[in-house]
Design a protein around this motif. Structure first.
Motif, PDB file in Angstrom:
ATOM      1  N   GLU A 106      -9.826  -0.985  -3.471  1.00 15.53           N
ATOM      2  CA  GLU A 106     -10.523  -0.038  -4.013  1.00 15.53           C
ATOM      3  C   GLU A 106     -10.064   0.134  -5.605  1.00 15.53           C
ATOM      4  O   GLU A 106     -10.019   1.505  -6.433  1.00 15.53           O
ATOM      5  N   ALA A 107      -8.699   0.237  -5.388  1.00 17.02           N
ATOM      6  CA  ALA A 107      -7.587   0.920  -6.631  1.00 17.02           C
ATOM      7  C   ALA A 107      -7.653  -0.551  -8.059  1.00 17.02           C
ATOM      8  O   ALA A 107      -7.374  -0.769  -8.701  1.00 17.02           O
ATOM      9  N   GLY A 108      -8.889  -1.193  -7.170  1.00 17.40           N
ATOM     10  CA  GLY A 108      -9.681  -2.839  -8.058  1.00 17.40           C
ATOM     11  C   GLY A 108      -8.207  -4.128  -8.738  1.00 17.40           C
ATOM     12  O   GLY A 108      -8.493  -4.826  -9.278  1.00 17.40           O
ATOM     13  N   VAL A 109      -7.295  -4.020  -7.615  1.00 19.64           N
ATOM     14  CA  VAL A 109      -6.965  -5.458  -7.207  1.00 19.64           C
ATOM     15  C   VAL A 109      -8.175  -6.702  -7.227  1.00 19.64           C
ATOM     16  O   VAL A 109      -8.583  -6.376  -6.168  1.00 19.64           O
ATOM     17  N   GLU A 110      -7.885  -7.205  -7.440  1.00 22.59           N
ATOM     18  CA  GLU A 110      -8.896  -8.719  -7.009  1.00 22.59           C
ATOM     19  C   GLU A 110      -7.165  -9.912  -5.846  1.00 22.59           C
ATOM     20  O   GLU A 110      -6.231  -9.840  -6.075  1.00 22.59           O
ATOM     21  N   VAL A 111      -8.113  -9.833  -4.963  1.00 26.33           N
ATOM     22  CA  VAL A 111      -8.244 -10.396  -3.590  1.00 26.33           C
ATOM     23  C   VAL A 111      -8.473 -11.374  -3.451  1.00 26.33           C
ATOM     24  O   VAL A 111      -9.093 -11.919  -3.878  1.00 26.33           O
ATOM     25  N   SER A 160      -7.708  -1.326   6.750  1.00 28.13           N
ATOM     26  CA  SER A 160      -7.581   0.182   5.355  1.00 28.13           C
ATOM     27  C   SER A 160      -6.359  -0.693   4.518  1.00 28.13           C
ATOM     28  O   SER A 160      -6.594   0.243   3.309  1.00 28.13           O
ATOM     29  N   ASP A 161      -4.713  -0.863   5.266  1.00 28.29           N
ATOM     30  CA  ASP A 161      -4.079  -1.647   3.821  1.00 28.29           C
ATOM     31  C   ASP A 161      -4.670  -2.108   2.736  1.00 28.29           C
ATOM     32  O   ASP A 161      -4.379  -1.738   1.342  1.00 28.29           O
ATOM     33  N   LEU A 162      -5.558  -3.199   3.139  1.00 26.19           N
ATOM     34  CA  LEU A 162      -5.917  -3.842   2.548  1.00 26.19           C
ATOM     35  C   LEU A 162      -6.894  -3.565   1.744  1.00 26.19           C
ATOM     36  O   LEU A 162      -7.696  -3.537   0.031  1.00 26.19           O
ATOM     37  N   ALA A 163      -7.690  -2.559   2.427  1.00 21.32           N
ATOM     38  CA  ALA A 163      -9.693  -1.858   1.309  1.00 21.32           C
ATOM     39  C   ALA A 163      -8.163  -0.814   0.623  1.00 21.32           C
ATOM     40  O   ALA A 163      -8.802  -0.797  -0.621  1.00 21.32           O
ATOM     41  N   ARG A 167       0.899  -1.711  -0.060  1.00 25.41           N
ATOM     42  CA  ARG A 167      -0.051   0.221   0.224  1.00 25.41           C
ATOM     43  C   ARG A 167       0.913   1.120  -0.532  1.00 25.41           C
ATOM     44  O   ARG A 167       0.348   2.141  -1.095  1.00 25.41           O
ATOM     45  N   SER A 168       1.502   1.153   1.035  1.00 27.17           N
ATOM     46  CA  SER A 168       2.277   2.864   0.687  1.00 27.17           C
ATOM     47  C   SER A 168       3.600   2.614  -0.204  1.00 27.17           C
ATOM     48  O   SER A 168       3.513   4.095  -0.248  1.00 27.17           O
ATOM     49  N   ASN A 169       4.167   2.171  -0.941  1.00 33.70           N
ATOM     50  CA  ASN A 169       4.386   2.130  -2.549  1.00 33.70           C
ATOM     51  C   ASN A 169       4.050   1.854  -3.263  1.00 33.70           C
ATOM     52  O   ASN A 169       4.363   2.365  -4.302  1.00 33.70           O
ATOM     53  N   ARG A 170       2.048   2.003  -3.066  1.00 36.02           N
ATOM     54  CA  ARG A 170       1.344   2.295  -4.678  1.00 36.02           C
ATOM     55  C   ARG A 170       1.199   1.241  -5.371  1.00 36.02           C
ATOM     56  O   ARG A 170       1.285   1.738  -6.826  1.00 36.02           O
ATOM     57  N   PHE A 171       1.967  -0.158  -4.690  1.00 40.55           N
ATOM     58  CA  PHE A 171       2.387  -1.405  -5.679  1.00 40.55           C
ATOM     59  C   PHE A 171       0.126  -1.659  -6.731  1.00 40.55           C
ATOM     60  O   PHE A 171       0.533  -2.011  -7.565  1.00 40.55           O
ATOM     61  N   GLN A 172      -0.249  -1.331  -5.827  1.00 37.17           N
ATOM     62  CA  GLN A 172      -1.399  -1.895  -6.282  1.00 37.17           C
ATOM     63  C   GLN A 172      -1.889  -0.966  -7.349  1.00 37.17           C
ATOM     64  O   GLN A 172      -2.910  -1.203  -8.727  1.00 37.17           O
ATOM     65  N   GLU A 173      -0.909   0.238  -8.362  1.00 36.59           N
ATOM     66  CA  GLU A 173      -1.668   1.217  -9.147  1.00 36.59           C
ATOM     67  C   GLU A 173      -1.009   0.630 -10.074  1.00 36.59           C
ATOM     68  O   GLU A 173      -1.736   0.306 -11.208  1.00 36.59           O
TER      69      GLU A 173
END
Length: 325
Positions: free
Chosen positions: A283-288, A276-279, A214-220
Motif C-alpha cells: 500500500e505504500a507503493g513498494v514494488e514486491v 497484513s505486513d505485506l499488504a 513494516r514496524s520500522n516503516r522502511f516502506q516509506e
C-alpha cells in the motif's frame, strides 16, 4: 499493657526481618524495536507470565525502541549488569561468541520447521550455553525471521541485480561475506540508525523480515522488496548471569519457561501478521518481487560462507543442522 506493647514490638521486628525474603525484584528488559513490533508484544507476554507465576515477587519493566541504548549498548549493559535482561539479534552476540554465527549462515535453513527443530532442541541449548562464559544467561531464542531485501534503486530477481547496491547489513561476518560475494557493498550499522540512512541515501537498501520492515516503516523510504529469504535470524533474550543466579531456583525456572513461551507466542504472531505486513508494504507503493531465483543466490554464497565457518569451528554443528532438514 506493657506485655502487649512488647509483643507488638517483637512482631514488628520479626516482620521487618522477614520482609527482604519477599521483597519485589524488578528486572529491566531492554530492546530496540518499536512498540508496534512482535518483539515488544512478546516482551509484554514474558512480563505477564513472570509476574503471575512468581506471585509478583519478580516484575519485569520493558524499555523498548532503544530507550536504554542501541543494540550493542543494550547487550553490553546486560553483560555488565547495568541492565538485567536484553533482547537483540544474534549477529550482535556473534561479536564476542562467534560460534553462534552458524545460525546466520545464508541458505542454511529450509523453512520454519527446520529452524525450530534446531533452536528448540539440543543444538539450540548448546549454543545458548556458550553465552555463560561471557557473563550471560541465554533464556530463549526469539525470532527476527527470514530476511528479505529492500532497496531504492531497482527490482531484485537474481544475483546480478544486487551488484553495486550499498546494503545495510548486520555486523555478522556471514552476512557481510555473502553480500561481498554478490558484489554488493555491505555496510554494517546500528539498527537504530537504519531509517535515517535509507531516507538520506547513505545506503541503498537493507535486509530484514516483513514484520521488521513494516514496524520500522522502511516502506516509506524504499521502493523495492524481494523475497530473497537469504538467511534466517534469531534474536536472543539474555540475562546478566550473576543476577540470574541471585534468583531462587523456582524463579530461575519461571524466567526460562516464560521466555520460551513468549517465543512461541511471538512466532505465532509473526505468522498471523505476515499477510497484513505485506499488504501495508504494498500500500505504500513498494514494488514486491516474490519470485526470486533463490537457487542462483545459494549457488554463489552458501558453500564459501559455510567453509569460512567450518575452518574456524569444524564441520560438526553445521552437518548436524543440515541433517535435521
Amino acid at each position: 499493657m506493657k506485655a502487649m506493647t512488647l509483643l507488638a514490638a517483637s512482631a514488628l521486628a520479626l516482620s521487618a526481618l522477614a520482609a527482604p525474603l519477599h521483597a519485589e525484584t524488578v528486572l529491566r528488559f531492554a530492546h530496540t524495536q518499536p512498540t508496534s513490533d512482535s518483539h515488544h508484544a512478546a516482551a509484554e507476554r514474558f512480563a505477564e507470565i513472570v509476574a503471575e507465576r512468581t506471585g509478583g515477587e519478580v516484575t519485569v519493566t520493558i524499555h523498548p525502541a532503544g530507550e536504554l541504548g542501541n543494540d550493542p549498548t543494550v547487550l553490553e549493559g546486560v553483560r555488565l549488569g547495568t541492565i538485567e535482561i536484553g533482547q537483540t539479534g544474534n549477529p550482535f552476540y556473534t561479536r564476542f561468541e562467534p560460534k553462534l554465527n552458524v545460525l546466520d549462515l545464508p541458505f542454511l535453513f529450509a523453512d520454519y520447521d527446520h529452524v525450530y527443530a534446531v533452536i528448540d532442541g539440543d543444538t539450540g541449548r548448546e549454543l545458548l550455553g556458550e553465552l555463560e562464559k561471557h557473563g550471560l544467561k541465554g533464556l530463549a531464542f526469539w525470532e527476527i525471521g527470514f530476511r528479505k531485501l529492500t532497496n531504492s534503486k531497482r527490482a531484485v530477481r537474481g544475483p546480478a541485480d544486487v551488484a553495486g547496491l550499498k546494503i545495510r547489513t548486520t555486523p555478522n561476518p556471514a552476512h557481510v561475506q555473502a553480500f561481498e560475494l554478490l558484489d554488493a557493498i555491505p555496510t554494517p550499522m546500528a539498527f537504530t540508525e537504519v531509517y535515517l540512512a535509507l531516507e538520506t541515501g547513505t545506503v541503498d537498501g537493507q535486509e530484514n523480515p516483513l514484520n521488521i520492515i513494516r514496524s520500522n516503516r522502511f516502506q516509506e523510504v524504499q521502493s523495492h522488496l524481494s523475497f530473497t529469504d537469504h538467511a534466517y535470524t534469531v534474536s536472543i533474550v539474555s540475562m546478566n548471569l550473576r543476577k540470574f543466579q541471585d534468583l531462587t531456583d523456582e524463579q530461575q525456572q519461571v524466567l526460562v519457561e516464560a521466555a520460551q513461551e513468549a517465543a512461541i507466542f511471538q512466532r505465532d504472531l509473526n505468522r498471523e501478521q505476515a499477510d497484513s505486513d505485506l499488504a501495508t508494504i504494498k500500500e505504500a507503493g513498494v514494488e514486491v518481487v516474490e519470485e526470486v531465483d533463490r537457487e542462483a543466490f545459494k549457488a554463489l554464497v552458501y558453500e564459501p560462507v559455510k567453509q569460512s565457518y567450518v575452518e574456524k569451528f569444524g564441520p560438526e554443528i553445521v552437518e548436524t543442522i543440515e541433517s535435521m532438514n
